[in-house]
Design an enzyme around this catalytic site. Structure first.
Site, PDB file in Angstrom:
ATOM      1  N   GLU A  66     157.422 101.317   9.253  1.00 35.12           N
ATOM      2  CA  GLU A  66     156.437 100.424   8.650  1.00 35.12           C
ATOM      3  C   GLU A  66     156.761 100.247   7.158  1.00 35.12           C
ATOM      4  O   GLU A  66     157.232 101.174   6.505  1.00 35.12           O
ATOM      5  CB  GLU A  66     155.041 101.031   8.820  1.00 35.12           C
ATOM      6  N   LYS A 102     149.371  94.815  14.459  1.00 36.84           N
ATOM      7  CA  LYS A 102     148.540  96.014  14.569  1.00 36.84           C
ATOM      8  C   LYS A 102     147.090  95.623  14.844  1.00 36.84           C
ATOM      9  O   LYS A 102     146.517  94.783  14.153  1.00 36.84           O
ATOM     10  CB  LYS A 102     148.637  96.819  13.274  1.00 36.84           C
ATOM     11  N   CYS A 156     151.627 102.788  13.164  1.00 36.96           N
ATOM     12  CA  CYS A 156     150.953 103.832  12.414  1.00 36.96           C
ATOM     13  C   CYS A 156     149.792 104.485  13.163  1.00 36.96           C
ATOM     14  O   CYS A 156     149.980 105.254  14.091  1.00 36.96           O
ATOM     15  CB  CYS A 156     150.498 103.259  11.071  1.00 36.96           C
TER      16      CYS A 156
END
Length: 511
Positions: free
Chosen positions: A280, A339, A384
């Protein structure tokens, strides 16, 4: 004598009892990764349980639960302070409140078992009620904002090495929340006389024996061969990520590491297609809008696809997606995953904040998906925070052959935070029966097989490339079939058994 003296402190009430509860909660946090000192739990939870049972009223029992939760979560999340330090010139006044502020929101959940256990008779009914209600309350953390199920007690069993491999295997049946239930139960059972202690010892032996057997066997599905994975860890500090002052040299470094990793894959894992993964925040720009950069990445990868993180503009609004993109060997974008589970206080400002902590907010994507790409295979992409959600990492009806999460934990420094995050990937591998690739900006990055055994890892704070053949998937685990319904029903059974014990106790008194 020592135990009796410690038990007397909360019974005295006042500031001594309050401080003792806070310290006791902090001591319980020693069981969390990366220390994983789970033998402390019988002492910490046992003293807490005795204090709650001995409290003169419900109000003090609730207070003890809240203070224990404050100590536990503040100590377990101390590393959140490091994220504020990256913008300390703006939010210096928030520094003392970062970890305690988050703990303040979730500590009231510990009041649930503290109060409910007092509603049933002492002994095994009360122990069962405490363990069951603790687990149910802990599972409810997925409903806080976008969810915050960080540091369940079951993760305390993720001891590094072979012992941890043995201890976490039951997660394939009952998930990490089921491990939490049994760990709390065992921690209190050792206080229930000789029979309780013997039962815990016997069950621990069976647990380790089955775990050792399962961890020592392969059960990869035939015909499912995953690629060789080239993990690229660029080791870019958060100040550099935010400032972008040296973006060109960062990008060149990633290109050089990519070229090196692909050469290593061709030498070490001949015959398998290679896939390169960047973390990321790896690309210092908007990859979707910069074709020259995509071509440079494709050239460095020499025919291997590249999966990497980049920001992406949300059409028509001044907001952003935090995305994972798949670049084909010719440099065009084959797939994009946005995300969908966002970090409260990190990617959006919760409504409870009277001020704006973030300069810009992130827009959530539509949800989990599975890519099926040439040379990559069937992969479940995540960014994440999303790997934290037990039972929530695979798109319904789209089971992949491996799971990938990219992250940037440089926010939290060389602390417990990145290690706790990595530990969630290990448990997701066991729960789902799928290998997991966890790629972090500064580390720690790692690859786990479908039974949570470590295939390889990088070190924190090093510019590094990790090349490994990715193990294959296993058949769906029991937990993968039914998900969090399993630990929820187990916990409800314990609560129900406690209520039955109460009914028999009341009936016996009335006779």
């Amino acid at each position: 004598m020592v135990v009796k003296a410690l038990c007397s402190l909360p019974q005295q009430g006042g500031w001594r009892g309050a401080v003792f509860m806070l310290v006791l909660g902090a001591v319980a946090a020693l069981a969390l990764p990366p220390l994983c000192f789970f033998p402390i739990l019988p002492l910490a939870l046992g003293l807490f349980y005795k204090a709650v049972c001995a409290a003169p009223g419900h109000r003090q029992a609730a207070l003890w639960g809240f203070l224990f939760g404050m100590g536990y979560h503040t100590a377990g999340l101390y590393w959140l302070t490091n994220a504020i330090l990256t913008r300390v010139h703006e939010f210096w006044w928030v520094v003392p409140f970062a970890a305690p502020g988050v703990a303040l929101l979730i500590a009231p959940l510990v009041m649930v078992p503290a109060l409910l256990c007092r509603s049933v008779p002492p002994g095994w009914p009360r122990v069962a009620m405490f363990a069951g209600s603790w687990t149910l309350a802990d599972m409810a953390r997925v409903f806080y904002f976008s969810g915050f199920p960080w540091n369940p007690l079951g993760s305390a069993l993720e001891v590094p090495g072979w012992l941890g491999d043995w201890l976490i295997q039951p997660a394939a049946l009952i998930g990490v929340d089921g491990l939490t239930l049994l760990l709390v139960l065992a921690s209190l059972a050792v206080w229930q006389g000789r029979r309780g202690l013997l039962a815990v010892v016997a069950c621990a032996g069976l647990w380790c024996g089955w775990g050792a057997w399962r961890a020592g066997h392969e059960a990869v599905l035939p015909g499912h061969v995953n690629p060789a994975v080239v993990v690229v860890q660029g080791n870019v500090t958060e100040d550099e990520v935010l400032g972008r002052d040296d973006a060109v040299s960062q990008f060149r470094s990633y290109l050089e590491l990519t070229a090196q990793g692909v050469r290593d894959a061709q030498r070490l894992v001949p015959g398998r297609p290679a896939v390169v993964v960047w973390p990321e925040s790896a690309f210092p720009g908007l990859l979707e809008e910069e074709g020259w950069a995509r071509q440079a990445i494709a050239a460095a990868a020499s025919g291997a696809p590249v999966l990497l993180g980049s920001d992406r503009r949300a059409a028509g609004v001044d907001r952003w997606y935090n995305s994972l993109m798949a670049l084909a060997p010719d440099g065009h974008i084959e797939a994009i995953y946005d995300k969908s589970r966002l970090v409260p206080f990190g990617e959006y400002d919760p409504w409870i904040l009277p001020f704006h902590l973030l300069p810009a907010e992130v827009v959530p994507g539509p949800g989990l998906m599975t890519w099926n790409l040439p040379q990559v295979g069937r992969v479940g992409p995540m960014v994440c925070y999303e790997i934290v959600f037990s039972g929530g990492v695979v798109a319904p009806g789209q089971r992949p052959d491996w799971l990938l999460t990219i992250s940037n934990d440089a926010w939290y420094g060389n602390s417990a935070g990145p290690r706790q995050h990595l530990a969630t990937g290990r448990l997701r591998a066991v729960e789902e029966g799928l290998p997991v690739v966890f790629v972090n900006n500064r580390g720690v990055s790692a690859i786990y097989d479908a039974r949570g055994r470590e295939v390889g890892r990088t070190e924190w704070g090093r510019e590094q490339v990790l090349v490994r053949p990715l193990p294959g998937p296993e058949a769906k685990t029991f937990f993968a079939l039914l998900g969090r319904w399993i630990p929820a029903l187990m916990s409800l059974l314990f609560v129900g058994a406690a209520l039955v014990g109460r009914w028999f106790d009341e009936k016996g008194r009335s006779v």
